[in-house]
Structure formats: C-alpha cells, structure tokens
Design a protein around this motif. Structure first.
Motif, mmCIF file in Angstrom:
data_model
loop_
_atom_site.group_PDB
_atom_site.id
_atom_site.type_symbol
_atom_site.label_atom_id
_atom_site.label_comp_id
_atom_site.label_asym_id
_atom_site.label_seq_id
_atom_site.Cartn_x
_atom_site.Cartn_y
_atom_site.Cartn_z
ATOM 1 N N LYS A 1 11.578 6.526 4.923
ATOM 2 C CA LYS A 1 11.671 6.243 6.355
ATOM 3 C C LYS A 1 10.596 5.230 6.767
ATOM 4 O O LYS A 1 10.867 4.272 7.504
ATOM 5 C CB LYS A 1 11.495 7.559 7.126
ATOM 6 N N LEU A 2 9.366 5.468 6.257
ATOM 7 C CA LEU A 2 8.266 4.542 6.558
ATOM 8 C C LEU A 2 8.588 3.140 6.045
ATOM 9 O O LEU A 2 8.360 2.146 6.732
ATOM 10 C CB LEU A 2 6.964 5.035 5.918
ATOM 11 N N LEU B 1 1.011 4.404 -2.716
ATOM 12 C CA LEU B 1 0.962 5.812 -2.336
ATOM 13 C C LEU B 1 2.157 6.548 -2.950
ATOM 14 O O LEU B 1 2.021 7.643 -3.504
ATOM 15 C CB LEU B 1 0.978 5.933 -0.800
ATOM 16 N N LEU C 1 -3.602 2.983 5.259
ATOM 17 C CA LEU C 1 -2.339 2.637 5.926
ATOM 18 C C LEU C 1 -2.480 2.692 7.443
ATOM 19 O O LEU C 1 -2.000 1.825 8.170
ATOM 20 C CB LEU C 1 -1.226 3.601 5.481
ATOM 21 N N ARG D 1 11.080 1.394 8.248
ATOM 22 C CA ARG D 1 10.447 0.950 9.501
ATOM 23 C C ARG D 1 9.691 -0.375 9.298
ATOM 24 O O ARG D 1 9.771 -1.279 10.115
ATOM 25 C CB ARG D 1 9.459 2.010 10.000
ATOM 26 N N SER E 1 1.647 7.409 -6.491
ATOM 27 C CA SER E 1 0.635 8.438 -6.751
ATOM 28 C C SER E 1 1.134 9.817 -6.330
ATOM 29 O O SER E 1 0.559 10.841 -6.703
ATOM 30 C CB SER E 1 -0.670 8.088 -6.033
ATOM 31 N N LEU E 2 2.189 9.858 -5.502
ATOM 32 C CA LEU E 2 2.732 11.165 -5.078
ATOM 33 C C LEU E 2 3.777 11.623 -6.090
ATOM 34 O O LEU E 2 4.746 10.903 -6.354
ATOM 35 C CB LEU E 2 3.399 11.037 -3.705
ATOM 36 N N LEU F 1 8.644 8.887 2.950
ATOM 37 C CA LEU F 1 8.194 7.560 2.506
ATOM 38 C C LEU F 1 9.289 6.505 2.676
ATOM 39 O O LEU F 1 9.018 5.379 3.096
ATOM 40 C CB LEU F 1 7.742 7.625 1.042
ATOM 41 N N LEU G 1 5.850 4.055 13.866
ATOM 42 C CA LEU G 1 5.418 4.000 12.472
ATOM 43 C C LEU G 1 4.164 4.861 12.266
ATOM 44 O O LEU G 1 4.056 5.627 11.312
ATOM 45 C CB LEU G 1 5.126 2.537 12.100
ATOM 46 N N ASP H 1 5.057 8.566 12.359
ATOM 47 C CA ASP H 1 5.659 9.028 11.104
ATOM 48 C C ASP H 1 4.611 9.208 10.003
ATOM 49 O O ASP H 1 4.685 10.135 9.201
ATOM 50 C CB ASP H 1 6.717 8.030 10.606
ATOM 51 N N ARG I 1 -4.345 -0.264 8.776
ATOM 52 C CA ARG I 1 -3.495 -1.468 8.768
ATOM 53 C C ARG I 1 -2.563 -1.503 9.986
ATOM 54 O O ARG I 1 -2.381 -2.541 10.623
ATOM 55 C CB ARG I 1 -2.641 -1.501 7.498
ATOM 56 N N LEU J 1 3.600 12.606 7.812
ATOM 57 C CA LEU J 1 3.463 12.624 6.356
ATOM 58 C C LEU J 1 2.100 13.198 5.969
ATOM 59 O O LEU J 1 1.985 14.037 5.076
ATOM 60 C CB LEU J 1 3.625 11.200 5.800
ATOM 61 N N SER K 1 -5.783 6.784 0.845
ATOM 62 C CA SER K 1 -4.623 5.888 0.946
ATOM 63 C C SER K 1 -4.014 5.938 2.338
ATOM 64 O O SER K 1 -3.658 4.907 2.921
ATOM 65 C CB SER K 1 -3.536 6.308 -0.045
ATOM 66 N N ASP L 1 0.832 -1.210 0.000
ATOM 67 C CA ASP L 1 0.000 0.000 0.000
ATOM 68 C C ASP L 1 0.865 1.258 0.000
ATOM 69 O O ASP L 1 0.540 2.272 -0.634
ATOM 70 C CB ASP L 1 -0.917 0.020 1.223
ATOM 71 N N LEU L 2 1.956 1.189 0.734
ATOM 72 C CA LEU L 2 2.864 2.332 0.813
ATOM 73 C C LEU L 2 3.470 2.604 -0.559
ATOM 74 O O LEU L 2 3.613 3.751 -0.986
ATOM 75 C CB LEU L 2 3.979 2.015 1.829
ATOM 76 N N HIS M 1 8.405 14.508 -0.644
ATOM 77 C CA HIS M 1 7.896 13.493 0.297
ATOM 78 C C HIS M 1 8.708 12.200 0.269
ATOM 79 O O HIS M 1 8.482 11.315 1.075
ATOM 80 C CB HIS M 1 6.424 13.162 -0.015
ATOM 81 N N HIS N 1 -5.061 12.095 -1.446
ATOM 82 C CA HIS N 1 -4.281 11.027 -0.824
ATOM 83 C C HIS N 1 -4.867 10.550 0.502
ATOM 84 O O HIS N 1 -4.383 9.590 1.089
ATOM 85 C CB HIS N 1 -2.828 11.483 -0.596
#
Lengths: 427, 427
Positions: free
Chosen positions: A30-31, A15, B31, A34, A18-19, A28, B8, B11, B34, B15, B27, A11-12, A24, B24
């Motif tokens: 960093k996420l 995203l 996340l 993690r 789409s960005l 992203l 997580l 963060d 989840r 964002l 989306s 899912d990330l 950003h 967005h």
C-alpha cells in the motif's frame, strides 16, 4: 521532488527485504502504491511545451508559430524562419528589457543573451513580466525560468553581472564575441544589442562595447516621471553614438544610485514600458527580418500621444576614440557602399522584369486597369460572395440609383471616405 | 499533494505500530523524516503575495505600489489611490485584452470584469500573457489564475460567454449594471468598457450595450497583417459610435469565422498587440485618473512608425436608435455643460490665486527671473553638487572662458542644444 520520492521508494524496498514476516506485505504494498502515485502526480504536473524542430506554417491550434509564419503569406516578411538564426543581447532585464525578452522569445528568436545584476523585488510588480513568487531571485534566473517555459526552442544565456565593473565588462565583451551558436556568421556572435538599462553609466558601457566591436545596437529609455520614453538605433560610425551627444550634467566618480535621495524613487508604469518594449522589438524585427522602415529614433510622449522622430549624425569631435575610428572607416567605405547599392538596384530591376511579383495569389487579388474598372457596371460589382452585404453610412439612397460610370460608392464628402477606409483598414 | 503525503505518513504510522521488532525502528524513522521533508518542500512552494489594505507611497523593495504612488510626487497624477475605486470591463481576452488586463492588474485597478468564450491554444503563444501549460483552459479561467497571483488586491469577475448570443448579451448587460462593488457610484456599475475583440459582430454588440447604457468605452483593433492597429474613444452621443461609420463590407447572416478559408489565419505579433494594449491602457489611466490628454483616436502603423490621430463626430443618420437618442440628449444638455465648465474655470482661477502651485517642493526647484539669471556669474553656476561634473560635447574650450553674462553653456549650434536636451530628457 522526483529524486526525493525515488529515494523514499528505495528505503521502503530495503525495509521490505529486512522484514521476514509476510503479514506486513500488504501494508508495504500500500505504501509503495502511494509513493508511485505521488511520483506520477509530480511528473504529470504543468505540461511543458515540447521543442519544435522546424517552424511550420500549418494552421492548427497546436502550432505555436502559425500566426508568425502567416506574416509570409501576408507579404510582410519574406522569410520568417530566418529569425531562428539570430542572436540578440539584452542588457538590463527590468521593465523594458524583460518584456522585450518575452516578445522575442514568443517570436521564436534563435538565441537571447540576458544581462542584469539585480534581484526581483515586489516593488517591480507594477511592470509586466516578473511574478510576486519570483521576489528574491536574480532577474536573469527568474527570466530564464519564465522564458524557457514559454518557448523551449529559444537558446537562453544568462549573465548575472554588472557590465560597468571591469570584470563584468570583460565577460560582456567576450560573450558578445562568442560565435559558437552560428560559427559561419559574419562579424561577432550577436546580430543586435538592446540596451534597456536605467542609468547613464551602463549606457556608456554598452556604447563603448558596441563602438569597439563595430556592433549595431538599439537604445531605449523611459523618463523618471513614467510618462515618456524613446528608442534609438545606433550604428557605429554611421549614426551618432551615445557619447556624441551626452547629457549636459552627468554623475562622475560616484554611484548614480547614491545620488538619489532617501525615500524618493522614480515613477514607472507598465503601459509606458510595454509600449517602449513593443516599439523596440518591432524595430528589432524590422531590422533583422528586413521589412518596413527601421526607425533611427522614435520618441513617445504619452500625455499628448506625440511620437517625435529624428536622425542623428555622428559628432566628428566625439570624445569616444572607438567612435572616431568607426566614423573614419565609414567614410573610407563609401565607394564600396555605393557600388554595392548600385549592383543591388540593378539586380532588383532585373528580377522584377523576369517573374511575377507574387507567385501564389492566396487572396485571389487581381489588378484591373482604370478602363476595365470604368466599363464594369454597378450590377456586376455588387456581386459579393454569399454572406456579405454592403453597409453604407447613409443607407437612405438606394444603391441601384448610382449611375454605371460613377465611382462604385457614392460619397459626397472625402472626409467620410477617409473615415470609412480607416475603419476598414484597422479592424 | 499535501493530502496524499499526510495519508502516506498515516499508513507508515500504522505499519510502525504493527511491527514489534525494535530493530526496524531506525528504518521507519528514516522513512518518516523523508516524508516530512517532502511535505515541507510542498508547503514552501511558490510564495503568494498577500493582500495590501492601503496603497502606500513608502519607498521600500517590498512595496508593490511605490513606483505608482510616485506619480503623485512627480506631479503627474493628483490622487493615484483613486484607481482602487474603478471597475473596468474588458471584452475579448486575446492578444490585446489579456495584456490590457495584466497592465490594469499591475496598476492596482479596483475591479476587472473579463469576457471571452474561447480557449487558450498553443497557436496563441506568439502573443504575450498566456503560458503553454494553460492550453485547453478557457481564456477567462487562465486569466484569473495568472492575474490573481500577480495582484490579489484586484477584484476579478470572469464571464465565459459569447456576448453576440442573446443569452450572452443579457448576462453582459446585467453584469455591467451591477453596482454592488461601489453602490454609491453614479451611472452603471463600471467606469469604462474596453473592447479588445477581433470581429465586427462583437464590436457591434459592445456598441449596442454602451449606447443603451450611455456608457463610455474604448475600442481597439489590430490589422490582419499584424503590422498596424488603433485605439478609439467612444462617448455615446458625443463622438461617433461604431455604427456611425461602419466598414464598407461586413458579414451578414453567417458567422464571420466560417468566411475564413481553410488553412488560412490572420498574422499576429506580440509587439503590435503589446503596443496597442499599452496605448489603450495608457488612455484608460488618463481617462480615469484625469491627467494628460485622452486621445479620441490613435492609429499605429508599425512599418512607418506613423501614429495618425483624428476626431469623429456622431452621424445624425446613424442606423443605431440608441445612438440617436444619446445624440439628442447630448444636444439638450449643452446649456448645463457650458454652465458647469464656466463654474469649474472660475473655481480654478480662484484656487491658483490662493495658494502655492506645489506645496512640497521635493526636488528643490526654484524659479529665477531673467534678471537674476543674468546677474549670476559663471563661477557660482558651476557649483554643482558633489559628484556631478558638466560634460560638454566639445570639451576643448575651457568653460572659464565663457563671459559672465553669456548663456551658461556656449553652443554654436541650436541643433546641438536640442540633441543634448532630448538626451537629457529621455534617459
């Protein structure tokens, strides 16, 4: 949880695509890091033991079978590895059955078939095996969970059913007959059935199945006051079956459980059940691996530490038709049995004459005849390996004063010698 | 892992705030959901059993002590709850000690002191208790992990040390003397010491400590060939101490372990060790809760299912000085012991005259004298509770034909009766 983390990462990624603003990107990344870290944490969780292809006798800390394979070197078992060929069915995964299953699993049995319809409750926690966090699970599921972690080499089959129902009994019978684990095996698909149930009706169901299938089984039980128990070997046709000598009073037409009074339960102890499970599985190992004497019946009275034994012949007036059939077969097969026994004894006496009893003498044991022993003087017999000294109960008499042809150790009292030997044997 | 999931989420929130495009939102919400789901999965993990303030006898599935408190109702133990007052020290958390610790934990013992310096290895997996994922942990840490999950009511103290070193022995002695768990207790801080070690030197260290502290202990052992074992009660001054009758040959000046040959190890079985642990803890329960006969010595020969017993008096020429001191004290205290025994017997004979033997007759047992029994006719004695029928080994003879003053069940063979009674007693 690994699946969920994978979906999160996916899912990330969507995203991210789409960005379009590159500012950003860092957030992203960093996420993503993690989530990847969480995934590796999840994977590295409690390390599971891997399967082992062959049982090795190598003495290293990482070998789960070294202490079992040592039974061969010690001369107790001829071929320990044969244990992987055997299938054992355990009916009743309670205080005795669960511990029996764990012992067989740790011994590396080939395949275990587990039968129970009950659930784990906190009220079971006074016996070994189940853990509080398993409360609510079926006993079969909880057992498979624990046993597969302990030894992934064992093939586990779990049957969550009541063998005293028509449907349950049919599944029980067909599972015992299934030979896919070792198609070349003689007889049915299991080598032994262990009954670890807590009621008469279930014992009679096991008895019926084993009489019909001509399958050897072992029965076990613990008294309602928790302080005595027994194990018993039942060979259809050869020994008494469970119906040959039934209890004097039994439940009929009603569920035995409803006969129990509200607010009253049987007592139980992890000690008595652990001892009975230990005696049962020890008898199982002796039976399967052919060592020692397999006990036909062994009782355990814990208040007096008394262990009665007995043998029970089948009852020619037994009410169980299948038992009578097996008795008939056993009588008819007597000439063949006698001939086989005679041939075996002849073959054994031949092989003794041919070769040495123990080819590899790991412990450097040599046999001396009495004359040699008498001619040895006390000085040479004192020559123990470096680091060993003799310790005598009465160290006042100097050892050199023992005359050369007296026994090596001077002891006035036979009782004293017995004590010392027992202490030596059992440390 | 919960901490990492929280970070997580944090963060993701950052964002979210930096993104100004509302397209967005969906989306990001997905996340967030989840991650929240993962957090709740992590939290709901294995549920731990909560502490229980008092031992209840209530018969409900959620009561971990109902089957133990039933020992009181069955007339086996007078006051089971006393078990929470006792402290037991277990030296050696191997194949016997770990199972003994688990049994006492499940019985709800007050406090356990665990001593071992060794680590868990995969080579230990052929015995009960330790799990493969604990390989590499110290045995004491792994034991505390497992035992505290099983029963959080037990106070666990873990000592990762070798009692045969000077420092280790000092810590061992001071931990045994510590009375902070029950300051009002007579004597030292523990009620019993269990020796579950596998070598002579460690047994002599336990023996020395218990002789010096005048502390009763129990010794246990399993043979190197894995098929026999023993337990023994040692009361300083009253019974033989471990030095009173030492083995004939012992290691001296070298570590016993280095005497073992490269590539050779002792055999071991979960069965023999489980049985020895069960007999040891059963003897412990009998000793602490004062029921049955505490065995002075009990052997287990598994090949023959033979259980030798014996008693061993102390050796007046024992090499252990503290043992000789305890022997002297025991002799001097004889008049006081005799007086106490006499007073106890008088008090008991008085209380028997005063009240009924069993105040609450849960099982509605009544005593009939022989005359009453003979005058009962067969019809009334046949009136079993609803749902019960009599099952006789030979159902051919109709029961009504039994004459009124014959025994209730007609059996030709005494052997038959014994079989039936045994079957009835031990189911």
């Amino acid at each position: 949880m690994e699946v969920e983390l994978k979906e999160l990462l996916h899912d990330l990624e969507s995203l991210n695509q789409s960005l379009h603003d590159p500012s950003h990107r860092a957030s992203l990344d960093k996420l993503r890091l993690r989530i990847e870290h969480l995934t590796s944490m999840e994977r590295s969780g409690p390390a599971r033991r891997l399967k082992v292809k062959d049982m090795s006798a190598e003495v290293v800390d990482s070998n789960p079978y070294s202490r079992l394979m040592a039974l061969q070197r010690m001369g107790i078992v001829e071929n320990y590895e044969r244990i992987r060929d055997f299938s054992v069915a355990i009916v009743g995964i309670g205080g005795v059955g669960s511990v029996a299953a764990e012992m067989l699993t740790r011994c590396g049995i080939g395949r275990l078939l587990l039968y129970d319809y009950d659930k784990v409750e906190l009220a079971n926690m006074n016996r070994l095996f189940f853990r509080p966090e398993q409360a609510g699970m079926t006993k079969t599921d909880a057992a498979v969970q624990t046993l597969s972690d302990i030894n992934p080499d064992v093939v586990l089959e779990s049957y969550t059913l009541n063998i005293t129902t028509v449907q349950g009994f049919e599944t029980f019978m067909s599972s015992l007959k299934n030979k896919s684990f070792r198609p070349s095996k003689e007889g049915i698909g299991v080598d032994l059935v262990l009954s670890c149930v807590d009621n008469y009706e279930a014992r009679m169901a096991v008895n019926q199945a084993c009489n019909e299938l001509s399958q050897t089984w072992m029965e076990s039980g613990v008294s309602e006051d928790a302080v005595s128990g027994h194990i018993q070997l039942l060979v259809p046709g050869e020994t008494a079956c469970f119906a040959c000598a039934p209890p004097l009073v039994v439940a009929s037409g009603v569920d035995e459980r409803t006969l129990k009074r509200e607010g009253v339960c049987a007592a139980s102890l992890p000690t008595t059940m652990g001892v009975v499970a230990g005696l049962l599985v020890q008898n199982t190992l002796k039976f399967l691996l052919k060592f020692g004497n397999v006990s036909p019946y062994l009782g355990y009275n814990s208040l007096k530490d008394y262990f009665p034994t007995m043998e029970m012949k089948p009852n020619p007036q037994c009410s169980n038709v299948a038992c009578l059939e097996r008795q008939q077969e056993y009588i008819l097969a007597k000439p063949a049995r006698d001939a086989a026994l005679k041939a075996k004894m002849e073959a054994e006496s031949l092989s003794v004459e041919e070769g040495p009893l123990h080819a590899d003498n790991e412990w450097s044991i040599s046999v001396l005849d009495d004359n040699e022993l008498n001619s040895m003087d006390a000085t040479s017999s004192d020559a123990l390996p470096e680091g060993l000294v003799r310790e005598l109960p009465s160290a006042d008499e100097p050892q050199r004063m023992v005359p050369p042809d007296a026994p090596l150790v001077s002891i006035d009292d036979l009782e004293e010698l017995r004590r010392q030997l027992d202490a030596l044997n059992s440390t």
